[in-house]
Structures are given as C-alpha cells and as structure tokens.
Scaffold this motif. Structure first.
Motif, PDB file in Angstrom:
ATOM      1  N   ARG A 300     -54.253  24.789  77.305  1.00 36.75           N
ATOM      2  CA  ARG A 300     -54.260  24.955  75.845  1.00 36.75           C
ATOM      3  C   ARG A 300     -52.910  24.443  75.337  1.00 36.75           C
ATOM      4  N   LEU A 301     -52.955  23.339  74.632  1.00 35.76           N
ATOM      5  CA  LEU A 301     -51.741  22.644  74.212  1.00 35.76           C
ATOM      6  C   LEU A 301     -51.166  23.290  72.958  1.00 35.76           C
ATOM      7  N   ARG A 302     -49.830  23.391  72.922  1.00 30.81           N
ATOM      8  CA  ARG A 302     -49.112  23.882  71.743  1.00 30.81           C
ATOM      9  C   ARG A 302     -48.175  22.783  71.255  1.00 30.81           C
ATOM     10  N   LEU A 303     -48.260  22.485  69.957  1.00 35.43           N
ATOM     11  CA  LEU A 303     -47.479  21.414  69.364  1.00 35.43           C
ATOM     12  C   LEU A 303     -46.743  21.912  68.124  1.00 35.43           C
ATOM     13  N   ALA A 304     -45.824  21.079  67.634  1.00 32.70           N
ATOM     14  CA  ALA A 304     -45.237  21.261  66.308  1.00 32.70           C
ATOM     15  C   ALA A 304     -45.465  19.966  65.544  1.00 32.70           C
ATOM     16  N   ALA A 305     -45.674  20.078  64.241  1.00 30.81           N
ATOM     17  CA  ALA A 305     -45.914  18.895  63.425  1.00 30.81           C
ATOM     18  C   ALA A 305     -45.368  19.144  62.025  1.00 30.81           C
ATOM     19  N   ARG A 306     -45.093  18.057  61.316  1.00 28.86           N
ATOM     20  CA  ARG A 306     -44.583  18.167  59.946  1.00 28.86           C
ATOM     21  C   ARG A 306     -45.721  17.905  58.967  1.00 28.86           C
ATOM     22  N   VAL A 307     -45.841  18.761  57.957  1.00 26.28           N
ATOM     23  CA  VAL A 307     -46.872  18.618  56.932  1.00 26.28           C
ATOM     24  C   VAL A 307     -46.331  17.726  55.828  1.00 26.28           C
ATOM     25  N   THR A 308     -47.052  16.671  55.514  1.00 29.48           N
ATOM     26  CA  THR A 308     -46.645  15.783  54.431  1.00 29.48           C
ATOM     27  C   THR A 308     -47.499  15.952  53.182  1.00 29.48           C
ATOM     28  N   GLY A 309     -48.626  16.662  53.295  1.00 29.92           N
ATOM     29  CA  GLY A 309     -49.468  16.889  52.130  1.00 29.92           C
ATOM     30  C   GLY A 309     -50.477  17.990  52.395  1.00 29.92           C
ATOM     31  N   ILE A 310     -50.806  18.750  51.332  1.00 25.40           N
ATOM     32  CA  ILE A 310     -51.846  19.777  51.411  1.00 25.40           C
ATOM     33  C   ILE A 310     -52.809  19.526  50.262  1.00 25.40           C
ATOM     34  N   GLY A 311     -54.043  19.192  50.605  1.00 29.05           N
ATOM     35  CA  GLY A 311     -55.028  18.866  49.590  1.00 29.05           C
ATOM     36  C   GLY A 311     -55.725  20.092  49.031  1.00 29.05           C
ATOM     37  N   PRO A 312     -56.622  19.901  48.072  1.00 25.69           N
ATOM     38  CA  PRO A 312     -57.394  21.020  47.524  1.00 25.69           C
ATOM     39  C   PRO A 312     -58.238  21.699  48.597  1.00 25.69           C
ATOM     40  N   ALA A 313     -58.426  23.001  48.443  1.00 21.75           N
ATOM     41  CA  ALA A 313     -59.218  23.759  49.414  1.00 21.75           C
ATOM     42  C   ALA A 313     -60.634  23.188  49.492  1.00 21.75           C
ATOM     43  N   ALA A 314     -61.181  23.184  50.705  1.00 24.12           N
ATOM     44  CA  ALA A 314     -62.515  22.623  50.926  1.00 24.12           C
ATOM     45  C   ALA A 314     -63.227  23.432  52.005  1.00 24.12           C
ATOM     46  N   VAL A 315     -64.519  23.246  52.098  1.00 27.82           N
ATOM     47  CA  VAL A 315     -65.330  23.929  53.099  1.00 27.82           C
ATOM     48  C   VAL A 315     -65.096  23.279  54.461  1.00 27.82           C
ATOM     49  N   ASP A 316     -64.870  24.101  55.478  1.00 27.92           N
ATOM     50  CA  ASP A 316     -64.711  23.598  56.843  1.00 27.92           C
ATOM     51  C   ASP A 316     -66.083  23.143  57.346  1.00 27.92           C
ATOM     52  N   PRO A 317     -66.219  21.901  57.772  1.00 30.61           N
ATOM     53  CA  PRO A 317     -67.550  21.414  58.187  1.00 30.61           C
ATOM     54  C   PRO A 317     -68.093  22.120  59.425  1.00 30.61           C
ATOM     55  N   ALA A 318     -67.226  22.667  60.270  1.00 32.71           N
ATOM     56  CA  ALA A 318     -67.701  23.316  61.492  1.00 32.71           C
ATOM     57  C   ALA A 318     -68.290  24.690  61.224  1.00 32.71           C
ATOM     58  N   THR A 319     -67.772  25.393  60.199  1.00 32.32           N
ATOM     59  CA  THR A 319     -68.225  26.764  59.930  1.00 32.32           C
ATOM     60  C   THR A 319     -69.031  26.896  58.649  1.00 32.32           C
ATOM     61  N   GLU A 370     -50.186  32.589  49.661  1.00 32.91           N
ATOM     62  CA  GLU A 370     -51.370  31.756  49.838  1.00 32.91           C
ATOM     63  C   GLU A 370     -51.114  30.382  49.257  1.00 32.91           C
ATOM     64  N   VAL A 371     -51.559  29.350  49.966  1.00 28.97           N
ATOM     65  CA  VAL A 371     -51.506  28.003  49.421  1.00 28.97           C
ATOM     66  C   VAL A 371     -52.448  27.937  48.218  1.00 28.97           C
ATOM     67  N   PRO A 372     -52.003  27.438  47.069  1.00 27.82           N
ATOM     68  CA  PRO A 372     -52.891  27.355  45.898  1.00 27.82           C
ATOM     69  C   PRO A 372     -54.156  26.561  46.222  1.00 27.82           C
ATOM     70  N   ALA A 373     -55.243  26.944  45.567  1.00 29.70           N
ATOM     71  CA  ALA A 373     -56.536  26.273  45.810  1.00 29.70           C
ATOM     72  C   ALA A 373     -56.456  24.782  45.527  1.00 29.70           C
ATOM     73  N   GLU A 374     -55.612  24.376  44.581  1.00 30.74           N
ATOM     74  CA  GLU A 374     -55.509  22.958  44.236  1.00 30.74           C
ATOM     75  C   GLU A 374     -54.613  22.192  45.206  1.00 30.74           C
ATOM     76  N   GLY A 375     -54.010  22.881  46.179  1.00 35.18           N
ATOM     77  CA  GLY A 375     -53.134  22.233  47.146  1.00 35.18           C
ATOM     78  C   GLY A 375     -51.682  22.261  46.697  1.00 35.18           C
TER      79      GLY A 375
END
Length: 379
Positions: A300-319, A370-375
């Motif tokens: 089980r891999l653990r990483l770190a990454a930098r966020v450059t953008g957060i878009g509007p909230a959306a439905v997860d296609p898997a769930t 909470e991240v705003p719904a609009e991102g």
C-alpha cells in the motif's frame, strides 16, 4: 459590644415569603461531569455500570457533589472508577443541557434536567491502560470502541454528546454547546458530515521507506495532498453509519499505467483535486490482501503531492455520491484516520517533505474546515 440595628436588617415576613417563592421557582438541575478518553488509535473509552437496568454504557464520570466543581468531579470519578489518579483534563469539549422531559430519561426517574460538562481526558499510554482498575460494585467492564460502535452502546442522547465532544477535540473547534444532544450554535464540519474515526487493523504496520520490492504488487496509492498553507485535503465517504475519512487515492486498477496515475485519477474523481509532483514516501505491507479479494502480499503506497486546484464538488463515479472534502493539518488528519503513533510519524514525514520539496509552511493548529462546494482558487 452591640452594633446599631439598620432598618435593612429587618425583612418583613411577606417579603421573605416572596423571596423564597422566587428562589424555589428557579430551575434546579443535576450537574454532571464526564471525559473523552481514547487509546492510541482513537477509540473511545466507555464503562459498563452495574446499577443500570437498561444495559447502557457510559463515558467515565459522574454526578457533582455539593460544593464541588465539575472539573474536580471528573478527576475524582476517573480516580474512583478507573484507578487513574491525576489524569490531565486539558479543556472543556462540550457543555450539554438535558430537558426533564427528554425521551431518553429512564421511566420513573424524577430527573429535573441536567447540565453536563465533558472534558478532554487525552490519550492513554500503554502503562495507563495496564493500570486501569474498576470498582466491582459500580462497574463490570470497560472497552475502547470505534465511535460508530460506541454510539450503539450509549443512550442516543449520550451518543450525540460523545460524538460532539470528541469531534470538538479532533477538529480543534470551540467548546460545543448542546441542548438535548443538538448543537445550539454553528454546527462544525465534522458534525455536519457525521465523520467518525475508523479503527484500521493495519494501523501499526511500519512504513517502509525504500522502493517496493519487484515481485510485490502495489494495490493501493494514497497521498497527503497539500494546499499552499500546509494543510492537507481529506475526503469523507458518507454511509449509513456515518462518514469515514480517507486520504485521497484508491485501488490501483489495471487501466492505470502507474500508482501515481491511480492517485491523479482517484483524487480528481473523489475530491476534484488537480495534483502535481507526487513523491513516494514509502509503503506499508499488507500480508493477506483480504480487502482486495485475498490477493496475498501486496504494498500500500503512501505519497505526498501538491494541490494546484480544487474544482466544484461532484459525484464520485465509483460510489454514486459526493464525498465531503475537509481541510486539516497533517496531525489532525492522522488522528482522524486512526493510524495512531505510526500515522503521526507519517504525517510529520509528509509535512517535512512538503516543506523541503515545495517550500510549504508547517500548518499551525487550526479548526478543520470544509472545502467550499464551488471549490477553491489556490495561489
């Protein structure tokens, strides 16, 4: 020696009667105190009383004696009930008022209402756990329970109090003010989304810092995803028993060219994150792969990454449902994930990596938001 008598020293019988009636008309309630005490992986301590008929469990604590402060009550009760003297109580997590007609009051109990203070009893060490001793005439057993299980053993209103108090500790919010189990002021993000700490069986697995051995398949890629102020994004998957927090990421699919590709895909689907420069921190050995259908040993891999953008909230296609998106310090995220001391060390490693690689600050202790719904627009 005698002193002159002032006219104000004489109280007319009628006035005294009115004062007594006024005093008697004021509210009289029970005053109680309890504590949130956890083990190293965030499970909450409950005790089972011998004097209740309904088999409900309780937080450690009790009723305030005449002239006693609730803080002193809580210390006394923890000493008497658990044998733990001088347990630090660092803050008031919640203050709760219970009305005398609440449906959770046991039938036949003449309860005038209750005010309860809930203190932060901290996390017990292994030595403190071993030192717990119960008074057999009052308590039959104790248990450390995941919050989703703890609420099943408490009266409904006690479960609401426990969750609000514990979430105030996790989220670093102000003291929760509750009436009949409900917030009477703003509802914090963890309460709004019914977030629980989940016990994870592999919490004490060591993080291996070297490359994943060649024959070992990578089944999972999760990342500490940093925004510019040094906080990380968590996602909380809603379910019938509450929302469970996770790092962004997921299962490596056959269509993913690399685990890093898995991370980019899952972070975009679950949390609408755009990531850059993912770096591997290490991997955890899963010896059975039971959660993946019993595939056997895997990484089980653990990483770190930098966020450059957060878009509007959306439905997860898997769930088929949207995830809650939370901003927390790495330390807060580790506590919410239920990874114990190894998780805290991994959070520290991720924060140090973010500082050295991207020049990000170490996030100060803050309220989980909470991240705003609009991102969010990130600089």
């Amino acid at each position: 020696m005698t002193s002159p008598v002032s006219p104000s020293d004489h109280v007319a019988p009628q006035a005294a009667s009115r004062a007594a009636q006024y005093s008697a008309s004021r509210h009289a309630v029970w005053l109680g105190a309890a504590a949130i005490v956890t083990d190293q992986v965030g499970r909450v301590l409950l005790v089972h009383p011998t004097y209740h008929q309904d088999d409900r469990w309780l937080l450690p604590g009790g009723v305030v004696e005449p002239g006693e402060h609730p803080l002193d009550t809580c210390r006394r009760e923890i000493t008497e009930e658990l044998g733990l003297a001088d347990l630090p109580l660092s803050s008031v997590l919640a203050i709760h008022s219970l009305s005398p007609h609440h449906p959770d009051i046991r039938p036949g109990m003449p309860c005038p209402g209750e005010i309860r203070y809930v203190f932060d009893g901290g996390t017990l060490t292994a030595d403190q756990l071993a030192a717990i001793r119960l008074p057999c005439d009052e308590l039959s057993e104790f248990a450390f329970l995941e919050t989703r299980d703890a609420v099943q053993r408490l009266r409904p209103v006690d479960g609401q109090i426990m969750l609000a108090a514990y979430r105030a500790r996790l989220g670093n919010t102000a003291t929760a003010h509750l009436a009949d189990g409900r917030h009477i002021l703003d509802v914090p993000a963890l309460d709004r989304h019914n977030v629980h700490v989940r016990y994870r069986p592999l919490w004490d697995s060591p993080l291996n810092r070297g490359p994943v051995p060649e024959p070992l398949p990578v089944q999972q890629a999760w990342a500490w995803c940093f925004v510019p102020d040094g906080r990380v994004v968590l996602v909380a998957d809603p379910g019938p028993r509450g929302a469970l927090p996770m790092l962004p990421g997921g299962t490596v699919e056959k269509t993913d060219a690399t685990p890093e590709g898995t991370l980019h895909r899952e972070a975009a689907e679950e949390a609408q994150l755009t990531l850059t420069d993912p770096v591997r921190l290490g991997w955890v050995l899963d010896e059975t792969g039971e959660v993946y259908g019993g595939v056997g040993p895997n990484a089980r891999l653990r990483l770190a990454a930098r966020v450059t953008g957060i878009g509007p909230a959306a439905v997860d296609p898997a769930t088929g449902r949207p995830f809650a998106r939370l901003l927390a310090t790495p330390a807060q995220a580790a506590a919410l994930l239920g990874w114990g001391p190894p998780g805290a060390r991994q959070a520290g490693l991720a924060a140090e990596t973010a500082r050295e690689r991207w020049g990000l600050p170490v996030a100060p202790r803050a309220v989980i938001e909470e991240v705003p719904a609009e991102g969010m627009r990130l600089s």
